[in-house]
Design a protein around this motif. Structure first.
Motif: not given
Length: 298
Positions: A71-78, A113-115, A144-145
């Protein structure tokens, strides 16, 4: 142009449903995000299920924590991907129209930016749950790949982010007036490098296979930071190389700068993608050096 490949009849939508005035469409790009994240979570859970892969035979987080991390990753990516696109590629437009930043349905995401968004989200997650940041980063790098592979394939299906004009026999004739705008001396349909597929092969397949071998066969997860360092170094190098074949963003192309260099060094120069990849290469080397030193002291 004697040899060129026509663009296949692909739709950017997997399917669409109309219910009165409401229309729902599932696009390949959105599906790539969803499947990529789920595939990444599956890889992390497989690695966590093997205590022998980790330092001191102790995985650094539980399966439940890995699911929460998603969930945290999804927010960070977007958030990071959208802000990165606004700041790196079209700052003038978004400073003049800040409300457009939230209109992600209009397209425009930057991987770098997503990274950065994912790095910030993961750091906060580790701080909140008191986890080892290096080991969590290794798990995320391993995961990630698949998303990179699927995302670049979706870019190809969408006929976007194509490459520079080429006479290579595998050049693709992408649709649309922008893709068909080639140098004045060009004859015939304008074929371009399918740079999306180059990136899918390097960032997704090759880098992903290397990380899997290192993690599951070479004991790299026992050395916190090694998988992360290889990922940053590998992605940075892959993106730097592909930028030689990828069409730069239109705002960087001028009559005096036809190659779209964001940094010009005489007749040579670097694109924005290459400039953003250099810190990743340096970071990867630095993380690998620190991981090896820590292992030598252990």
């Amino acid at each position: 142009m004697i040899f060129a490949l026509p663009f296949p009849p692909l739709s950017p939508e997997v399917f669409s449903i109309s219910l009165g005035s409401f229309q729902f469409a599932l696009r390949w790009y959105a599906l790539a995000y969803i499947v990529g994240l789920l595939a990444g979570l599956w890889l992390i859970r497989r690695a966590l299920a093997r205590p022998d892969l980790w330092k001191n035979a102790t995985p650094q987080m539980t399966a439940a924590q890995a699911e929460a991390l998603l969930t945290w990753v999804i927010i960070g990516v977007v958030v990071g991907g959208r802000l990165g696109f606004a700041l790196f590629y079209q700052p003038a437009h978004f400073f003049a129209n800040p409300a457009d930043i939230v209109k992600i349905w209009q397209g425009g995401m930057a991987f770098h930016g997503g990274l950065l968004g994912v790095v910030v989200a993961a750091a906060l997650f580790c701080w909140r749950h008191r986890l080892n940041p290096a080991s969590v980063a290794d798990a995320m790098a391993l995961a990630t790949p698949p998303g990179l592979l699927l995302g670049r394939l979706a870019n190809f299906i969408n006929a976007e982010l194509w490459g520079r004009p080429t006479t290579a026999p595998w050049g693709v004739i992408f649709p649309g007036p922008a893709a068909q705008t080639c140098p004045p001396d060009w004859t015939g349909p304008c074929a371009r490098h399918p740079s999306q597929l180059y990136e899918a092969g390097l960032e997704g397949l090759l880098l992903g296979a290397l990380l899997l071998v290192l993690a599951f066969s070479r004991g790299a997860l026992k050395i916190p930071g090694r998988i992360t360092g290889v990922f940053f170094l590998g992605y940075g190098l892959a993106r730097f190389v592909v930028e030689f074949f990828r069409q730069p963003d239109a705002q960087f192309i001028t009559p005096g700068n036809p190659l779209g260099h964001a940094l010009r060094l005489g007749e040579a120069g670097l694109t924005m993608g290459q400039l953003l990849s250099l810190p990743m290469i340096a970071l990867g080397l630095g993380v690998l050096l620190m991981a090896n030193r820590a292992q030598a002291r252990a």
